[in-house]
Write a protein that holds these residues in place. Structure first.
Motif, PDB file in Angstrom:
ATOM      1  N   CYS A  51       0.874  -1.169   0.000  1.00  9.27           N
ATOM      2  CA  CYS A  51       0.000   0.000   0.000  1.00  9.27           C
ATOM      3  C   CYS A  51       0.911   1.219   0.000  1.00  9.27           C
ATOM      4  O   CYS A  51       2.119   1.089  -0.070  1.00  9.27           O
ATOM      5  CB  CYS A  51      -0.897  -0.014   1.229  1.00  9.27           C
ATOM      6  N   VAL A  52       0.336   2.412   0.108  1.00 10.82           N
ATOM      7  CA  VAL A  52       1.202   3.582  -0.018  1.00 10.82           C
ATOM      8  C   VAL A  52       1.930   3.935   1.279  1.00 10.82           C
ATOM      9  O   VAL A  52       2.922   4.652   1.259  1.00 10.82           O
ATOM     10  CB  VAL A  52       0.442   4.808  -0.548  1.00 10.82           C
ATOM     11  N   GLY A  53       1.437   3.437   2.409  1.00 12.52           N
ATOM     12  CA  GLY A  53       2.170   3.645   3.665  1.00 12.52           C
ATOM     13  C   GLY A  53       2.384   5.106   4.032  1.00 12.52           C
ATOM     14  O   GLY A  53       1.649   5.994   3.600  1.00 12.52           O
ATOM     15  N   CYS A  62      -0.119   8.236   2.882  1.00  9.73           N
ATOM     16  CA  CYS A  62      -1.374   7.919   3.560  1.00  9.73           C
ATOM     17  C   CYS A  62      -1.417   8.520   4.953  1.00  9.73           C
ATOM     18  O   CYS A  62      -0.433   8.499   5.678  1.00  9.73           O
ATOM     19  CB  CYS A  62      -1.530   6.413   3.652  1.00  9.73           C
ATOM     20  N   PHE A  64      -2.930   7.367   7.451  1.00 12.15           N
ATOM     21  CA  PHE A  64      -2.984   6.346   8.509  1.00 12.15           C
ATOM     22  C   PHE A  64      -1.674   5.571   8.668  1.00 12.15           C
ATOM     23  O   PHE A  64      -1.458   4.903   9.654  1.00 12.15           O
ATOM     24  CB  PHE A  64      -4.090   5.332   8.217  1.00 12.15           C
ATOM     25  N   GLY A  65      -0.832   5.635   7.662  1.00 10.92           N
ATOM     26  CA  GLY A  65       0.360   4.781   7.621  1.00 10.92           C
ATOM     27  C   GLY A  65       1.213   4.916   8.871  1.00 10.92           C
ATOM     28  O   GLY A  65       1.449   6.013   9.363  1.00 10.92           O
ATOM     29  N   SER A  94       1.203  -4.138   4.260  1.00 10.58           N
ATOM     30  CA  SER A  94       0.252  -3.042   4.475  1.00 10.58           C
ATOM     31  C   SER A  94       0.788  -2.103   5.555  1.00 10.58           C
ATOM     32  O   SER A  94       1.407  -2.547   6.512  1.00 10.58           O
ATOM     33  CB  SER A  94      -1.113  -3.585   4.927  1.00 10.58           C
ATOM     34  N   GLY A  95       0.488  -0.827   5.379  1.00 11.00           N
ATOM     35  CA  GLY A  95       1.055   0.171   6.282  1.00 11.00           C
ATOM     36  C   GLY A  95       0.318   0.321   7.591  1.00 11.00           C
ATOM     37  O   GLY A  95       0.804   0.971   8.514  1.00 11.00           O
ATOM     38  N   CYS A  96      -0.866  -0.250   7.708  1.00  9.08           N
ATOM     39  CA  CYS A  96      -1.609  -0.210   8.963  1.00  9.08           C
ATOM     40  C   CYS A  96      -2.683  -1.278   8.901  1.00  9.08           C
ATOM     41  O   CYS A  96      -2.894  -1.882   7.861  1.00  9.08           O
ATOM     42  CB  CYS A  96      -2.191   1.191   9.208  1.00  9.08           C
ATOM     43  N   ARG A 108      -5.637  -1.246   8.367  1.00  5.47           N
ATOM     44  CA  ARG A 108      -6.661  -1.121   7.336  1.00  5.47           C
ATOM     45  C   ARG A 108      -6.347  -2.035   6.160  1.00  5.47           C
ATOM     46  O   ARG A 108      -7.217  -2.366   5.368  1.00  5.47           O
ATOM     47  CB  ARG A 108      -6.772   0.328   6.889  1.00  5.47           C
ATOM     48  N   ASN A 109      -5.090  -2.386   6.040  1.00 10.88           N
ATOM     49  CA  ASN A 109      -4.673  -3.496   5.178  1.00 10.88           C
ATOM     50  C   ASN A 109      -5.026  -3.318   3.709  1.00 10.88           C
ATOM     51  O   ASN A 109      -5.572  -4.225   3.070  1.00 10.88           O
ATOM     52  CB  ASN A 109      -5.294  -4.795   5.746  1.00 10.88           C
ATOM     53  N   CYS A 110      -4.711  -2.156   3.155  1.00  9.21           N
ATOM     54  CA  CYS A 110      -5.047  -1.911   1.762  1.00  9.21           C
ATOM     55  C   CYS A 110      -4.293  -2.809   0.795  1.00  9.21           C
ATOM     56  O   CYS A 110      -4.704  -2.986  -0.345  1.00  9.21           O
ATOM     57  CB  CYS A 110      -4.805  -0.446   1.414  1.00  9.21           C
TER      58      CYS A 110
HETATM   59  S1  SF4 Z   1      -3.037  -0.017   4.774  1.00 11.33           S
HETATM   60 FE1  SF4 Z   1      -3.126   1.713   6.139  1.00 11.33          FE
HETATM   61  S2  SF4 Z   1      -1.245   2.824   5.586  1.00 11.33           S
HETATM   62 FE2  SF4 Z   1      -1.614   1.448   3.896  1.00 11.33          FE
HETATM   63  S3  SF4 Z   1      -2.798   2.699   2.453  1.00 11.33           S
HETATM   64 FE3  SF4 Z   1      -4.271   1.516   3.731  1.00 11.33          FE
HETATM   65  S4  SF4 Z   1      -4.829   2.940   5.323  1.00 11.33           S
HETATM   66 FE4  SF4 Z   1      -2.941   3.737   4.425  1.00 11.33          FE
END
Ligand code: SF4
Ligand code: FAD
Ligand code: FES
Lengths: 111, 810
Positions: free
Chosen positions: B637-639, B643, B645-646, B675-677, B679-681
């Motif tokens: 994800c973009v982290g 992002c 939330f990352g 995934s950066g958080c 939310r697991n995109c």
């Molecule tokens: S997983 Fe978390 S950090 Fe990664 S893009 Fe989704 S919301 Fe943002």
């Protein structure tokens, strides 16, 4: 009448491998086994026309890369429970060169 | 109050005692001395090390991290010089004086050296520790070795060296080999088997003198005048409890250090365990009772009540290929009768010694499948009057009310030893099964039982059957394919243990039924050989499925698809332009974004592959391995970069992971996500290996899938840093590479061995690092771009070997 023509060196094809020969009637696959026998067959699986030259060669058979039908290189017959046959052509090795019989190759569209 | 404990000797017994202490959370402060310059290791596995089946690293039982985690002060390579019982101190060799509350002797044994003239020459060794083993391992086909002693140890030394091609002669003073465990007939069969392995065996041979030259051994002289030339002479004639230090300290000592049922010596602050001990007149030379002693000693220190009880012992010979078992007492004596069964054709021999309708001893050779049942008869003192006529044939032949062959195994106590090589008892196996190990392979992987010589395989299967009840399906041992009767696991073990490094060697040694395998076994063998011998084995393209042979995905019409690598899913306008140009130039009908965030060029003609690759290579791109049983993609994800939330730089980690892992071959495809958080995109929780970044670090999960099966990952381990994450994932990948069956995704394999087992390997820092190092080693060979290689050197094979279209036109 036979008309042998030299198409390539034996070593142009790896052991347990195959390469194709382009003809006007489509591709013929030339196989070389581990024992250095050569076989020529239509490069088309009777199932769904898979390219046999891309298959894994084992013993004197090849496994079609698309759905794993196994085809005898000697007879062209499909092995096991499946049915069908691939056209085979005379092929031989002489002095490290692979020879195919063009009369047979050319006759195949007629058949 | 914290007890100050000093342990003398880091052997198998003391190691086990410490484990029990720490497992119980004892409040102790331990200093561990060892004369050998290393910590605890599994001494009985020196034989597999000698034979080349194992490395020393694999037999270490406690490593630096373990000692550190438990606060053990290690003084390896240091001997304890003396003990002052009045002052309660020990003095180390260098003069340091250390106080103790409790002292544990675990000094083991000294190998006995027959004081023949010449016994102190260079090249005369015992078989006891790693140094001895290494000297033997240095021998090769050009060397001659003489082994004095035809007992268990001597024969293991001989067989281990013979496996390395060394010319070995065993000199034994008695009339037959292993006379303490075997009767003459079984000894004869054993001798025959060893001779078949190329070992020369001389029985009733009396050594007279060891001859030397320039201070180095040259030959052994027998008293009949025979001279046996040798470069190394191994004396394996017995051991003596190592009691000198204890005796000097004034402890009560007989053959060994006297201990009571609580393992306490004549001094109540001093305990002793292991081979240095004498208990009720007995001394010990096998591991099983030592482990019992270790447990009792730990309990004593913890203030718990416990008592050591001597048990009936059985012996199995580890020398590969000799199926041999003995238990109880089989000496001739008044009132004893024998029942003997021989089948010379099959090389099977069985003898039961009976006293008052009770079996008191047994010797079996050639077929030991029923040994557990016979051992049970001895242990339980079963009255065999009723089945006397048939008892020799084993449990299957007990008519009338059919005797359940499993009953004997079911009746075995938890601490009955099942696997002699690895000292694994029934309880450990049962625990593993209850923990999820559902078949032989899994039990082997989790407990090591039956993983060395394999003679106890039948017994382990019986334990499985007993424990699983109706759930147990006797492994209809699924062979790999019609070319062999062996399973994937069998073949993998053979490749490792016999060091098979070519496909031909596998076919030969595993008795393949076909000339050169088939499309099912060849790709599997090719993978196993690559995984086990990355430096020695040469990849065989002809044993790869077309996708891997031609580095592109074959489509239904025989065209291919091409996917360039985009590290972590990141690309650039320049790369996109190059991809677009290539699509135009080669008439690519479909350009598609894949599920793993990469761009797929579909419908490329086979002949065009080398040139389209060359173009993409020129733009800086390499093969994406979208066709391989290997690392495919690391989705991210973009982290933190963009992002809100990352928590961590998930893209950056994805790129690092992809750069570390690309090019590696694995049992099946391997997909990662970061995934950066939570939310697991990046959908990291349905990948084979997924990382979810959180504030405190990185959560690594494994065993996800989103194909035919849809599964969520299970949490493997949480780590704090990016570096650790990468090491963990490398180690995890290597564990999977080394253990899984070809074409098992991680989740399938995980179901077989159990997540706990995997977790233990990965959580153990030493094992983790060793795995990661082996991964890196393999990458030095296999991390390369196949596109560049093929575009430059192998472009010809993508073209027809001949073109007759012109010819025909003439
Ligand atoms: S997983 Fe978390 S950090 Fe990664 S893009 Fe989704 S919301 Fe943002
Ligand atoms: C090659 C081989 C194969 C074997 N195979 C089997 C088998 O298949 N099955 C089986 O049950 N058993 C087997 N055994 C026997 C088994 O290994 C021993 O019974 C067991 O290791 C004994 O454990 P221990 O802790 O009493 O002593 P050890 O493991 O010998 O440890 C004693 C340690 O104490 C150290 N030490 C001695 N004196 C001092 C001192 N003063 N200061 C500091 N340190 C000191 C020694 O250096 C040694 O490292 C085998 C043994 C060998 C050598
Ligand atoms: S096309 Fe050959 S097996 Fe289906």
């Amino acid at each position: 009448m036979t008309d042998w023509i030299d198409i390539a060196a034996l070593d142009d094809i790896p052991q347990r491998g195959a390469r194709v020969v382009k003809t006007r009637q489509g591709c013929v696959a030339v196989f070389r086994t581990a024992a250095d026998e050569v076989f020529a067959l239509d490069n088309t699986c009777p199932h769904k026309q898979g390219p046999l030259a891309e298959g894994i060669v084992h013993g004197s058979a090849v496994t079609c890369p698309l759905h794993n039908w196994v085809i005898s290189l000697e007879t062209g017959l499909v092995q096991g429970n499946d049915e069908g046959q691939v056209a085979t052509y005379p092929a031989r090795v002489e002095g490290g060169r692979i020879l195919l019989d063009t009369t047979f190759l050319q006759a195949r569209t007629a058949a | 109050m914290t007890q100050n404990i000093i342990v003398i000797g880091a052997g198998m017994a003391s190691g086990r005692a410490l484990e029990h202490l720490f497992d119980a959370g004892a409040d102790v402060n331990v200093t561990l001395f060892n004369a050998e310059p290393r910590g605890n290791y599994n001494r009985i596995m020196l034989s597999p090390v000698l034979a080349g089946d194992k490395t020393y690293e694999e037999i270490v039982t406690h490593d630096a991290e373990w000692y550190e985690a438990n606060g053990v002060t290690c003084r390896f390579g240091e001997r304890v010089a003396s003990v002052d019982r009045a002052a309660k101190t020990v003095t180390a060799e260098n003069g340091d004086v250390l106080p103790y509350d409790k002292l544990i002797f675990g000094t083991g044994s000294n190998p006995f050296m027959i004081p023949l003239p010449g016994h102190d020459l260079d090249g005369v060794i015992a078989y006891r520790d790693l140094e001895d083993t290494e000297l033997m391992m240095a021998m090769g086909p050009q060397n001659k070795v003489v082994v004095i002693g035809g007992g268990l140890l001597g024969l293991e030394a001989a067989a281990g060296m013979a496996a390395r091609g060394v010319d070995v002669t065993v000199v034994h003073i008695m009339g037959h080999l292993m006379e303490r465990q075997l009767d003459e007939a079984a000894g004869y069969l054993l001798r025959k088997a060893l001779v078949d392995k190329g070992i020369t065996v001389l029985c009733q041979a009396n050594s007279k003198e060891i001859l030397g030259h320039d201070g180095k051994v040259r030959a052994l002289l027998l008293d009949d005048g025979t001279e046996l030339p040798c470069d190394l002479l191994v004396m394996a004639v017995g051991i003596r409890p190592n009691v000198a230090l204890a005796a000097e300290a004034g402890l009560a000592v007989g053959k060994g250090i006297h201990v009571d049922d609580q393992m306490v010596t004549s001094d109540e602050s001093i305990l002793a365990v292991g081979e240095c001990v004498e208990h009720n007149g007995a001394i010990f030379g096998l591991v099983a009772p030592l482990y019992d002693q270790a447990k009792v000693a730990a309990q004593t220190i913890l203030g718990e009540e416990a008592a050591f009880v001597q048990k009936e012992l059985s012996t199995k010979l580890k020398v590969t290929g000799c199926d041999l078992f003995s238990a109880g007492d089989f000496a001739d004596a008044e009132g004893r009768e024998d029942i003997v069964f021989r089948d010379p054709g099959r090389g099977v021999y069985r003898r039961l010694v009976i006293e008052d309708n009770v079996v008191v001893g047994t010797v079996m050779y050639g077929d030991t499948a029923d040994s557990g049942w016979f051992f049970g008869l001895i242990r339980d003192k079963t009255d065999i009057a009723e089945m006397r006529d048939t008892v020799i044939f084993g449990p299957a032949y007990q008519g009338g009310a059919p005797v359940d062959p499993l009953a004997a195994v079911a009746a075995l106590p938890r601490d009955a030893e099942i696997c002699g090589c690895n000292g694994i008892c029934k309880g450990t196996i049962v625990d593993a099964i209850e923990g999820g190990a559902g078949d032989l392979t899994a039990v082997r992987a989790v407990t090591k039982a039956s993983g060395s010589c394999g003679t106890c395989t039948g017994l382990v299967e019986q334990v499985l059957a007993v424990t699983l009840g109706d759930d147990f399906v006797l492994p209809g041992a699924q062979p790999i394919c019609g070319c062999t009767d062996m399973t994937h696991e069998d073949v993998r073990r053979m490749i490792k243990s016999q060091e098979l490094k070519s496909m031909d060697a596998v076919w030969q040694e595993c008795a393949w039924k076909t000339r050169d395998g088939c499309h099912v076994c060849r790709p599997a063998l090719n993978y196993y050989l690559i995984a086990d011998w990355p430096l020695e084995y040469l990849d065989d393209p002809q044993s790869r499925f077309i996708n891997e042979r031609k580095h592109a995905n074959i489509q239904k019409d025989g065209t291919f698809s091409v996917v360039p690598r985009m590290w972590g899913g990141i690309t650039t306008p320049d790369e996109l332009r190059a991809i677009a140009d290539a699509a135009d130039k080669y008439d690519v009908p479909t350009v598609k974004v894949t599920g793993g965030q990469r761009i797929d060029l579909l419908g490329v003609k086979g002949e065009d592959l080398p040139s389209i690759w060359a173009d993409l290579n020129d733009a800086g791109m390499v093969s994406g391995h979208a066709y391989s049983k290997g690392l495919r993609t690391v989705k991210t994800c973009v982290g933190t970069d963009h992002c809100r939330f990352g928590t961590q730089d998930s893209t950056g980690l994805g790129i690092k992971l992809e750069k570390a892992l690309w090019g590696s071959w694995t049992p099946h495809k391997l997909k990662l996500g970061v995934s950066g958080c939570p939310r697991n995109c990046a959908e990291a929780t349905c990948k084979d290996i997924g990382v979810v970044c959180v504030d405190s670090g990185f959560q690594v999960g494994i065993g996800g899938a989103a194909g035919m099966d849809v599964r969520e990952v299970e949490r493997l381990i949480d780590v704090e840093t990016e570096e650790e994450t990468i090491v963990v994932i490398k180690a995890m990948t290597q564990l999977y590479r080394e253990n899984a069956k070809y074409l098992d995704r991680i989740y399938k394999w995980m179901n077989k061995v159990g997540l706990d087992w995997i977790r233990e390997r990965i959580a153990d820092p030493a094992e983790r690092d060793a795995l990661a190092a082996r991964f890196d080693l393999s990458q030095t060979v296999y991390q390369k771009d196949p596109w560049a290689e093929h575009a430059q050197k192998k472009a010809a094979i993508y073209r027809p070997v001949a073109n007759l279209t012109l010819e025909a036109a003439e």
